[in-house]
Write a protein that holds these residues in place. Structure first.
Motif, PDB file in Angstrom:
ATOM      1  N   ALA A  17       0.824  -1.214   0.000  1.00 30.55           N
ATOM      2  CA  ALA A  17       0.000   0.000   0.000  1.00 30.55           C
ATOM      3  C   ALA A  17       0.855   1.259   0.000  1.00 30.55           C
ATOM      4  CB  ALA A  17      -0.927  -0.035   1.215  1.00 30.55           C
ATOM      5  N   GLY A  18       2.010   1.197  -0.691  1.00 25.61           N
ATOM      6  CA  GLY A  18       2.914   2.347  -0.727  1.00 25.61           C
ATOM      7  C   GLY A  18       2.536   3.354  -1.803  1.00 25.61           C
ATOM      8  N   SER A  19       3.536   4.180  -2.168  1.00 25.23           N
ATOM      9  CA  SER A  19       3.242   5.279  -3.086  1.00 25.23           C
ATOM     10  C   SER A  19       2.903   4.776  -4.489  1.00 25.23           C
ATOM     11  CB  SER A  19       4.424   6.238  -3.130  1.00 25.23           C
ATOM     12  OG  SER A  19       5.608   5.507  -3.300  1.00 25.23           O
ATOM     13  N   MET A  20       3.556   3.691  -4.927  1.00 26.21           N
ATOM     14  CA  MET A  20       3.285   3.196  -6.283  1.00 26.21           C
ATOM     15  C   MET A  20       1.876   2.592  -6.341  1.00 26.21           C
ATOM     16  SD  MET A  20       4.647   3.423  -9.151  1.00 26.21           S
ATOM     17  CE  MET A  20       6.379   3.813  -9.114  1.00 26.21           C
ATOM     18  N   ASN A  43      -1.535  -4.560   3.310  1.00 27.86           N
ATOM     19  CA  ASN A  43      -0.094  -4.361   3.489  1.00 27.86           C
ATOM     20  C   ASN A  43       0.383  -5.300   4.571  1.00 27.86           C
ATOM     21  OD1 ASN A  43      -0.990  -3.119   5.833  1.00 27.86           O
ATOM     22  ND2 ASN A  43      -0.388  -1.054   5.219  1.00 27.86           N
ATOM     23  N   ARG A  44       1.553  -5.062   5.126  1.00 29.42           N
ATOM     24  CA  ARG A  44       2.094  -5.996   6.106  1.00 29.42           C
ATOM     25  C   ARG A  44       1.486  -5.729   7.476  1.00 29.42           C
ATOM     26  NH1 ARG A  44       8.192  -6.443   5.326  1.00 29.42           N
ATOM     27  NH2 ARG A  44       7.791  -4.207   5.249  1.00 29.42           N
ATOM     28  N   ALA A  45       1.490  -4.439   7.912  1.00 26.19           N
ATOM     29  CA  ALA A  45       1.044  -4.158   9.282  1.00 26.19           C
ATOM     30  C   ALA A  45       0.466  -2.760   9.500  1.00 26.19           C
ATOM     31  CB  ALA A  45       2.229  -4.353  10.230  1.00 26.19           C
ATOM     32  N   ASN A  46       0.660  -1.856   8.548  1.00 24.71           N
ATOM     33  CA  ASN A  46       0.295  -0.456   8.786  1.00 24.71           C
ATOM     34  C   ASN A  46      -1.195  -0.213   8.489  1.00 24.71           C
ATOM     35  OD1 ASN A  46       0.044   2.305   8.861  1.00 24.71           O
ATOM     36  ND2 ASN A  46       1.868   2.708   7.621  1.00 24.71           N
ATOM     37  N   MET A  79       4.859  -4.558  -3.191  1.00 23.78           N
ATOM     38  CA  MET A  79       5.781  -4.422  -2.064  1.00 23.78           C
ATOM     39  C   MET A  79       7.185  -4.174  -2.618  1.00 23.78           C
ATOM     40  SD  MET A  79       5.275  -7.713  -2.986  1.00 23.78           S
ATOM     41  CE  MET A  79       3.864  -8.177  -2.035  1.00 23.78           C
ATOM     42  N   LYS A  80       8.162  -3.968  -1.756  1.00 20.99           N
ATOM     43  CA  LYS A  80       9.542  -3.799  -2.221  1.00 20.99           C
ATOM     44  C   LYS A  80      10.075  -5.156  -2.707  1.00 20.99           C
ATOM     45  CE  LYS A  80      10.521   0.574  -1.315  1.00 20.99           C
ATOM     46  NZ  LYS A  80      10.522   1.508  -2.453  1.00 20.99           N
ATOM     47  N   PRO A  81      11.023  -5.152  -3.635  1.00 20.17           N
ATOM     48  CA  PRO A  81      11.545  -6.420  -4.151  1.00 20.17           C
ATOM     49  C   PRO A  81      12.043  -7.360  -3.044  1.00 20.17           C
ATOM     50  CG  PRO A  81      12.278  -4.614  -5.526  1.00 20.17           C
ATOM     51  CD  PRO A  81      11.573  -3.981  -4.359  1.00 20.17           C
ATOM     52  N   LEU A 104       5.023  -5.012  -9.828  1.00 17.22           N
ATOM     53  CA  LEU A 104       5.707  -3.722  -9.964  1.00 17.22           C
ATOM     54  C   LEU A 104       7.162  -3.836  -9.510  1.00 17.22           C
ATOM     55  CD1 LEU A 104       3.035  -1.423  -8.203  1.00 17.22           C
ATOM     56  CD2 LEU A 104       3.105  -2.114 -10.589  1.00 17.22           C
ATOM     57  N   LEU A 105       7.562  -5.031  -9.082  1.00 14.85           N
ATOM     58  CA  LEU A 105       8.828  -5.211  -8.390  1.00 14.85           C
ATOM     59  C   LEU A 105      10.035  -5.036  -9.314  1.00 14.85           C
ATOM     60  CD1 LEU A 105       7.781  -8.496  -6.535  1.00 14.85           C
ATOM     61  CD2 LEU A 105       7.398  -6.152  -5.809  1.00 14.85           C
ATOM     62  N   ALA A 106      10.820  -3.988  -9.080  1.00 20.20           N
ATOM     63  CA  ALA A 106      11.997  -3.737  -9.910  1.00 20.20           C
ATOM     64  C   ALA A 106      12.974  -4.900  -9.777  1.00 20.20           C
ATOM     65  CB  ALA A 106      12.665  -2.432  -9.484  1.00 20.20           C
ATOM     66  N   PRO A 128       7.033   0.827 -13.960  1.00 23.53           N
ATOM     67  CA  PRO A 128       6.519   2.201 -14.037  1.00 23.53           C
ATOM     68  C   PRO A 128       7.593   3.178 -13.550  1.00 23.53           C
ATOM     69  CG  PRO A 128       5.530   1.008 -12.165  1.00 23.53           C
ATOM     70  CD  PRO A 128       6.632   0.142 -12.739  1.00 23.53           C
ATOM     71  N   THR A 130       8.150   7.066 -11.069  1.00 21.73           N
ATOM     72  CA  THR A 130       7.495   7.819  -9.987  1.00 21.73           C
ATOM     73  C   THR A 130       6.552   8.915 -10.505  1.00 21.73           C
ATOM     74  OG1 THR A 130       9.469   9.185  -9.844  1.00 21.73           O
ATOM     75  CG2 THR A 130       9.243   7.431  -8.208  1.00 21.73           C
TER      76      THR A 130
HETATM   77  N1  NDP Z   1       9.920   4.167  -6.798  1.00 24.97           N
HETATM   78  C1  NDP Z   1      10.204   3.909  -8.061  1.00 24.97           C
HETATM   79  O1  NDP Z   1      10.839   4.709  -8.802  1.00 24.97           O
HETATM   80  C2  NDP Z   1       9.723   2.673  -8.649  1.00 24.97           C
HETATM   81  C3  NDP Z   1       9.269   1.653  -7.841  1.00 24.97           C
HETATM   82  N2  NDP Z   1       8.868   0.491  -8.370  1.00 24.97           N
HETATM   83  C4  NDP Z   1       8.483  -0.641  -7.546  1.00 24.97           C
HETATM   84  O2  NDP Z   1       7.242  -0.433  -6.903  1.00 24.97           O
HETATM   85  C5  NDP Z   1       7.192  -1.255  -5.752  1.00 24.97           C
HETATM   86  C6  NDP Z   1       6.550  -0.492  -4.620  1.00 24.97           C
HETATM   87  O3  NDP Z   1       7.356   0.631  -4.321  1.00 24.97           O
HETATM   88  P1  NDP Z   1       6.842   1.739  -3.275  1.00 24.97           P
HETATM   89  O4  NDP Z   1       5.375   1.989  -3.477  1.00 24.97           O
HETATM   90  O5  NDP Z   1       7.798   2.858  -3.385  1.00 24.97           O
HETATM   91  O6  NDP Z   1       7.038   0.918  -1.891  1.00 24.97           O
HETATM   92  P2  NDP Z   1       6.680   1.349  -0.399  1.00 24.97           P
HETATM   93  O7  NDP Z   1       7.859   0.995   0.452  1.00 24.97           O
HETATM   94  O8  NDP Z   1       6.142   2.727  -0.356  1.00 24.97           O
HETATM   95  O9  NDP Z   1       5.490   0.341  -0.013  1.00 24.97           O
HETATM   96  C7  NDP Z   1       5.701  -1.030   0.144  1.00 24.97           C
HETATM   97  C8  NDP Z   1       4.393  -1.642   0.663  1.00 24.97           C
HETATM   98  O10 NDP Z   1       4.516  -3.066   0.671  1.00 24.97           O
HETATM   99  C9  NDP Z   1       3.937  -3.566   1.887  1.00 24.97           C
HETATM  100  N3  NDP Z   1       4.449  -4.906   2.164  1.00 24.97           N
HETATM  101  C10 NDP Z   1       5.703  -5.312   2.402  1.00 24.97           C
HETATM  102  N4  NDP Z   1       5.759  -6.646   2.548  1.00 24.97           N
HETATM  103  C11 NDP Z   1       4.493  -7.107   2.399  1.00 24.97           C
HETATM  104  C12 NDP Z   1       3.898  -8.395   2.446  1.00 24.97           C
HETATM  105  N5  NDP Z   1       4.621  -9.497   2.655  1.00 24.97           N
HETATM  106  N6  NDP Z   1       2.559  -8.493   2.262  1.00 24.97           N
HETATM  107  C13 NDP Z   1       1.823  -7.389   2.042  1.00 24.97           C
HETATM  108  N7  NDP Z   1       2.333  -6.146   1.964  1.00 24.97           N
HETATM  109  C14 NDP Z   1       3.653  -6.003   2.146  1.00 24.97           C
HETATM  110  C15 NDP Z   1       4.321  -2.509   2.895  1.00 24.97           C
HETATM  111  O11 NDP Z   1       3.501  -2.655   4.052  1.00 24.97           O
HETATM  112  P3  NDP Z   1       3.907  -2.039   5.502  1.00 24.97           P
HETATM  113  O12 NDP Z   1       3.961  -0.564   5.327  1.00 24.97           O
HETATM  114  O13 NDP Z   1       2.794  -2.487   6.387  1.00 24.97           O
HETATM  115  O14 NDP Z   1       5.243  -2.657   5.840  1.00 24.97           O
HETATM  116  C16 NDP Z   1       4.017  -1.244   2.074  1.00 24.97           C
HETATM  117  O15 NDP Z   1       2.633  -0.976   2.093  1.00 24.97           O
HETATM  118  C17 NDP Z   1       8.630  -1.716  -5.480  1.00 24.97           C
HETATM  119  O16 NDP Z   1       8.730  -3.098  -5.751  1.00 24.97           O
HETATM  120  C18 NDP Z   1       9.472  -0.948  -6.444  1.00 24.97           C
HETATM  121  O17 NDP Z   1      10.526  -1.735  -6.961  1.00 24.97           O
HETATM  122  C19 NDP Z   1       8.842   0.350  -9.725  1.00 24.97           C
HETATM  123  C20 NDP Z   1       9.239   1.347 -10.547  1.00 24.97           C
HETATM  124  C21 NDP Z   1       9.730   2.587 -10.099  1.00 24.97           C
END
Ligand code: NDP
Ligand code: A1CAB
Length: 280
Positions: A17-20, A43-46, A79-81, A104-106, A128, A130
């Protein structure tokens, strides 16, 4: 059975549930590519973050993976890679014939995801950037052999809602990552240098900033309208004996173009190296 658009709604689940994720949710709900009542985010916990997204976009959120993932048509890995393995493990038992994973995982290859899921499954890997946050991402997608025409179209619709979407072969993903994934950072790097030199030449911070932003916007529009004729646009500004010529001559003396080319190629090499760490 994969449910097509045209009156029939796709059930989409965002794992992360991050910015992407938010950029895609915002664009897809606004464009109608997804319907709020059939879009889930976890998401994981937030939990505060989930409540915020649910309130803002009217979507469903929470930690009941069973009800979110059951019969999902589209599962977006956001999520992050480094969390890929945990995310794939969480979804694997919910994958069915008609579902498609959109990652979306880079740097995480289709092969890694296929092996983690462990059965035939439609997977779309995306890159994608930012600028998705302002609806202007340049996104490339690559498909595995199980992706149907309807699933391909759904992914194009989703990414078109946040900008431009182009389909490439997965072998081109390192190049795409180097050009458009990291690309916005290169432009910001130029903007930083223009800001510093503008201020050193006597402009106040706000004036320099406003002029630089408008200059970048205008140049991007000109490039778009001329169908990418960067060299001829540059020539049109460069009067013999003038200021632009003086700047470009200096850039050439400092080998700026070669430095940028080397940097983009090094980004692709780093993308390849990072990808190797996601091999089974
Ligand atoms: N930023 C960039 O320029 C680019 C990013 N991307 C890709 O986009 C993806 C997302 O990036 P971004 O939005 O910046 O990431 P964020 O760090 O903002 O968000 C990551 C989210 O993943 C959740 N999460 C982590 N582990 C789990 C899990 N096991 N189950 C469920 N949810 C989980 C986190 O939850 P919690 O907060 O609860 O831990 C959080 O909501 C990445 O893989 C990145 O490689 C791709 C292209 C460009
Ligand atoms: O810098 C990175 O590794 C990621 C990939 C593309 C943009 N950011």
């Amino acid at each position: 059975m994969f449910r097509q658009q045209g009156g029939i709604t796709l059930k989409a689940v965002f794992i992360g549930a991050g910015s992407m994720a938010e950029a895609i949710i915002a664009g897809a709900i606004t464009s109608g590519a997804l319907q709020a009542e059939n879009t889930y985010v976890t998401n994981r916990a937030n939990n505060e973050r989930l409540k915020e997204l649910a309130a803002q976009y009217g979507i469903q959120s929470g930690y009941d993976m069973e009800s979110a993932l059951n019969n999902a048509d589209v599962i977006v890995l956001a999520m992050k890679p480094k969390d890929a393995a945990a995310g794939l493990e969480a979804i694997r038992s919910y994958i069915h014939n008609g579902s498609v994973i959109i990652s979306l995982l880079a740097g995480v290859g289709i092969d890694f995801m296929e092996k983690a899921i462990g059965k035939p499954c439609a997977i779309i890997r995306s890159m994608p950037n930012t600028s998705a946050a302002v609806g202007k991402s340049a996104t490339a997608i690559a498909l595995n052999k199980h992706v149907t025409a309807g699933q391909h179209k759904a992914a194009i619709d989703l990414f078109t809602a946040i900008g431009l979407a182009i389909t490439v072969d997965e072998s081109q993903m390192d190049a795409v990552t180097a050009v458009s994934g990291s690309g916005p950072a290169y432009i910001y790097y130029v903007a930083e240098a223009m800001q510093t030199s503008g201020e050193e030449l006597g402009l106040d911070h706000e004036t320099a900033k406003a002029l630089i932003i408008q200059t970048l916007l205008g140049a991007a529009d000109m490039l778009s309208e001329s169908n990418g004729q960067a060299a001829s646009l540059r020539k049109a500004i460069t009067s013999a004996g003038g200021t632009t010529e003086a700047a470009i001559r200096t850039f050439d003396e400092w080998h700026v173009k070669e430095a940028i080319e080397a940097g983009v190629k090094e980004a692709a090499a780093q993308s390849k190296r990072l990808g190797l760490s996601y091999k089974h």
